[in-house]
Enzyme design. Structure first.
Site, short mmCIF file in Angstrom:
data_model
loop_
_atom_site.label_atom_id
_atom_site.label_comp_id
_atom_site.label_asym_id
_atom_site.label_seq_id
_atom_site.Cartn_x
_atom_site.Cartn_y
_atom_site.Cartn_z
N SER A 26 51.77 -0.76 65.42
CA SER A 26 52.83 0.24 65.21
C SER A 26 53.07 0.98 66.52
O SER A 26 52.21 1.01 67.40
CB SER A 26 52.37 1.24 64.14
N TYR A 44 46.67 7.62 60.51
CA TYR A 44 47.42 6.35 60.59
C TYR A 44 47.44 5.85 62.03
O TYR A 44 47.14 4.67 62.30
CB TYR A 44 48.85 6.55 60.07
N1 LIG Z 1 58.01 -0.07 58.11
C1 LIG Z 1 57.83 0.43 59.32
O1 LIG Z 1 58.69 1.15 59.87
C2 LIG Z 1 56.60 0.09 60.11
C3 LIG Z 1 56.52 0.50 61.44
C4 LIG Z 1 55.40 0.17 62.19
C5 LIG Z 1 54.38 -0.57 61.62
N2 LIG Z 1 54.46 -0.94 60.31
C6 LIG Z 1 53.34 -1.71 59.76
O2 LIG Z 1 53.87 -2.88 59.17
C7 LIG Z 1 53.02 -3.31 58.13
C8 LIG Z 1 53.86 -3.55 56.87
O3 LIG Z 1 54.45 -2.33 56.51
P1 LIG Z 1 55.77 -2.23 55.59
O4 LIG Z 1 56.62 -1.17 56.15
O5 LIG Z 1 56.33 -3.58 55.35
O6 LIG Z 1 55.10 -1.62 54.26
P2 LIG Z 1 55.31 -1.92 52.72
O7 LIG Z 1 56.69 -2.36 52.42
O8 LIG Z 1 54.77 -0.71 52.02
O9 LIG Z 1 54.35 -3.15 52.48
C9 LIG Z 1 52.99 -3.02 52.60
C10 LIG Z 1 52.35 -4.29 52.12
O10 LIG Z 1 50.95 -4.13 52.26
C11 LIG Z 1 50.35 -4.53 51.05
N3 LIG Z 1 49.08 -3.84 50.82
C12 LIG Z 1 48.82 -2.52 50.76
N4 LIG Z 1 47.52 -2.32 50.48
C13 LIG Z 1 46.96 -3.56 50.35
C14 LIG Z 1 45.66 -4.03 50.06
N5 LIG Z 1 44.63 -3.19 49.82
N6 LIG Z 1 45.45 -5.36 50.02
C15 LIG Z 1 46.47 -6.22 50.23
N7 LIG Z 1 47.72 -5.85 50.53
C16 LIG Z 1 47.95 -4.53 50.58
C17 LIG Z 1 51.37 -4.23 49.96
O11 LIG Z 1 51.17 -5.11 48.87
P3 LIG Z 1 50.49 -4.74 47.47
O12 LIG Z 1 50.77 -3.30 47.19
O13 LIG Z 1 51.16 -5.69 46.52
O14 LIG Z 1 49.05 -5.06 47.64
C18 LIG Z 1 52.66 -4.60 50.67
O15 LIG Z 1 52.94 -5.96 50.52
C19 LIG Z 1 51.94 -2.24 57.97
O16 LIG Z 1 50.77 -2.65 58.67
C20 LIG Z 1 52.57 -1.04 58.64
O17 LIG Z 1 51.59 -0.14 59.14
C21 LIG Z 1 55.55 -0.63 59.55
#
Ligand SMILES: NC(=O)c1ccc[n+]([C@@H]2O[C@H](COP(=O)([O-])OP(=O)(O)OC[C@H]3O[C@@H](n4cnc5c(N)ncnc54)[C@H](OP(=O)(O)O)[C@@H]3O)[C@@H](O)[C@H]2O)c1
Length: 177
Positions: A146, A159
């Protein structure tokens, strides 16, 4: 000079956190490019929906209920990839959570959850797939970090700390291989 990237078609990729957001979008994109996608997350109803859709469009996709805080779940997900596709070319450690709060709110359960999912989850993904990659003699890790790994902001201290850790682990792995 532009470098020619190797074709993705036929490669096998394991993606954690594939039930929504970046993980799901990545699965759809890579399946369209001909990769066999092996999807992990806890919400199996959503995973099954994605797998069904991808297969309907001629893609290759499989999924397994996976909680990345449990090493044995990641080992089972990688074993599934080996069983149905014979190898793991790419492991995308994407699952992550980002509850925001000031440190003084003392939301210790949320701190622990971020540490468990964002740091331990990535380590479990590495532990589960590095042995097969060593046996194969090839493999790539994509550990989703991130901007928080570079800039700390209020309410995001823990985070950001977890994403600093993801960067450190990724750099250490790169140096060792
Ligand atoms: N969105 C952004 O702007 C952004 C920016 C920088 C970095 N990121 C990073 O990108 C990654 C994905 O984020 P996102 O924005 O796509 O979030 P999201 O839509 O909330 O998706 C998160 C995913 O992680 C899974 N997850 C959560 N806890 C879990 C566990 N204990 N075991 C297995 N799976 C788990 C969830 O699936 P289940 O709930 O079905 O398990 C879901 O599929 C993360 O690492 C986040 O830190 C995101």
């Amino acid at each position: 000079m532009t470098q020619q990237l190797p074709p993705l078609s036929g490669k096998v990729v394991v993606i954690t956190g594939a039930s929504s957001g970046i993980g799901e979008a990545t699965a759809r994109l890579l399946a369209r490019q001909g990769m066999h996608v092996i999807l992990g997350a806890r919400r199996t109803d959503r995973l099954e929906q994605v797998v069904t859709e991808l297969r309907t469009r001629g893609g290759r996709a499989d999924a397994l209920a996976t909680d990345v805080t449990r090493l044995e779940d990641l080992q089972a997900l990688v074993a599934l990839a080996e069983q149905v596709a014979g190898r793991v070319d790419v492991m995308i450690n994407n699952a992550g959570v980002m509850p925001l709060s000031a440190l003084e709110a003392l939301k210790i359960d949320e701190w622990n959850r971020m540490i468990d999912v964002n740091i331990r989850g990535v380590l479990h993904g590495i532990a589960a797939s590095l042995p097969i990659m060593k046996r194969q003699g090839h493999g790539h890790f994509v550990n989703v970090s991130s901007i928080g790994a570079y800039h700390v902001s209020p309410t995001a201290a823990v985070y950001c700390a977890t994403k600093f850790a993801v960067n450190a682990i990724s750099e250490g792995l790169r140096q060792e291989q």
